[in-house]
Design an enzyme around this catalytic site. Structure first.
Site, PDB file in Angstrom:
ATOM      1  N   ASN A 193       0.670  -1.269   0.194  1.00  0.00           N
ATOM      2  CA  ASN A 193       0.084  -0.082  -0.116  1.00  0.00           C
ATOM      3  C   ASN A 193       0.779   1.200   0.084  1.00  0.00           C
ATOM      4  O   ASN A 193       0.541   2.322  -0.714  1.00  0.00           O
ATOM      5  CB  ASN A 193      -0.920   0.077   1.319  1.00  0.00           C
ATOM      6  N   LYS A 250       0.988  -1.862  20.590  1.00  0.00           N
ATOM      7  CA  LYS A 250       0.917  -0.387  20.831  1.00  0.00           C
ATOM      8  C   LYS A 250       2.456  -0.028  21.081  1.00  0.00           C
ATOM      9  O   LYS A 250       3.281  -0.874  21.480  1.00  0.00           O
ATOM     10  CB  LYS A 250       0.140  -0.027  21.902  1.00  0.00           C
ATOM     11  N   HIS A 273      -8.410  -0.839   6.230  1.00  0.00           N
ATOM     12  CA  HIS A 273      -8.763  -2.188   6.755  1.00  0.00           C
ATOM     13  C   HIS A 273      -9.202  -3.196   5.679  1.00  0.00           C
ATOM     14  O   HIS A 273     -10.110  -3.015   4.776  1.00  0.00           O
ATOM     15  CB  HIS A 273      -9.811  -2.072   8.013  1.00  0.00           C
TER      16      HIS A 273
HETATM   17  C1  GRF Z   1      -3.196  -4.609   4.331  1.00  0.00           C
HETATM   18  O1  GRF Z   1      -4.031  -5.666   3.748  1.00  0.00           O
HETATM   19  C2  GRF Z   1      -3.998  -3.831   4.922  1.00  0.00           C
HETATM   20  O2  GRF Z   1      -5.375  -3.647   4.891  1.00  0.00           O
HETATM   21  C3  GRF Z   1      -3.621  -4.642   6.386  1.00  0.00           C
HETATM   22  O3  GRF Z   1      -2.403  -4.833   6.399  1.00  0.00           O
HETATM   23  C4  GRF Z   1      -2.202  -5.241   4.993  1.00  0.00           C
HETATM   24  C5  GRF Z   1      -0.713  -4.203   4.636  1.00  0.00           C
HETATM   25  O4  GRF Z   1      -0.135  -4.873   3.509  1.00  0.00           O
HETATM   26  N1  GRF Z   1      -3.844  -3.745   7.648  1.00  0.00           N
HETATM   27  P1  GRF Z   1       0.863  -3.922   2.902  1.00  0.00           P
HETATM   28  O5  GRF Z   1       2.015  -3.931   3.864  1.00  0.00           O
HETATM   29  O6  GRF Z   1       0.429  -2.614   2.519  1.00  0.00           O
HETATM   30  O7  GRF Z   1       1.370  -4.821   1.771  1.00  0.00           O
END
Ligand code: GRF
Length: 202
Positions: free
Chosen positions: A18, A68, A114
């Site tokens: 991401n 945390k 999420h």
């Molecule tokens: C994603 O699926 C996000 O929604 C979740 O953790 C994953 C992270 O993936 N909280 P990346 O590290 O961005 O590949």
């Protein structure tokens, strides 16, 4: 960059797919700049992505807590955010819950992705939870971050169909593809909206 540029810090713990999609989207953006990566895991792949993209990164590990940061670490993180003039936080696969010091420094300016259609399947392993439950539609949600885990105002959602015979791996891939599109689009829309409001109220 003029003084209306919004400087984002991305928080990530792992692979960083991401983070990569966000970097790509805002590489030449007029108003939004990805200025910093904050990570809580030494050796995480997202750190390599930051290095390749010349984005400064900082690791804050915590040997006491897993889910945390202890209060003094949150203060150290806040100092780094201030030093880098960060005005917006994006949690992209960040596996710790932020507590009041950081939350109150960035009210309505922290967003998270999420991997489910909230309010269904909150918490960890959301894709697997949805798959094992047998839902036919899952997806991803971008939301504001507050004290309630996965409970802040929803800013955007994207559905993903689960077809007969899809393996868990296939569903994971579909959800991640949906995340990469939804997240940066929602970041852009929301930041543009609140920046215009700030200018009106200035
Ligand atoms: C994603 O699926 C996000 O929604 C979740 O953790 C994953 C992270 O993936 N909280 P990346 O590290 O961005 O590949």
């Amino acid at each position: 960059m003029d003084n209306r540029t919004v400087r984002i810090a991305v928080f990530a713990s792992g692979k960083g797919s991401n983070f990569k999609a966000i970097l790509e989207k805002f590489k030449h953006h007029a108003q939004i700049q990805v200025a910093l990566l904050i990570c809580d895991q030494k050796g995480a792949l997202c750190l390599d992505i930051a290095r390749e993209s010349n984005v400064p990164s900082f690791v804050f590990s915590d040997s006491v807590f897993k889910t945390k940061w202890e209060a003094s670490i949150e203060q150290d993180v806040l100092s780094v955010l201030r030093e880098h003039n960060i005005n917006f936080l994006v949690l992209a696969g960040f596996m710790r819950v932020l507590k009041s010091a950081i939350l109150s420094a960035y009210p309505d300016k922290i967003i998270n992705i999420h991997p489910s259609l909230l309010p269904s399947f909150k918490g960890l392993h959301a894709i697997r939870q949805a798959y094992e439950y047998g839902v036919k539609i899952t997806g991803c949600t971008v939301h504001l971050v507050n004290e309630e885990i996965d409970g802040g105002r929803i800013l955007g959602q994207s559905p993903v169909l689960i077809s007969e015979g899809d393996s868990l791996e296939v569903v994971e891939r579909k959800v991640h593809e949906a995340e990469h599109l939804l997240f940066s689009k929602t970041i852009e829309t929301y930041i543009t909206e609140i920046s215009n409001k700030d200018m009106v109220n200035a």
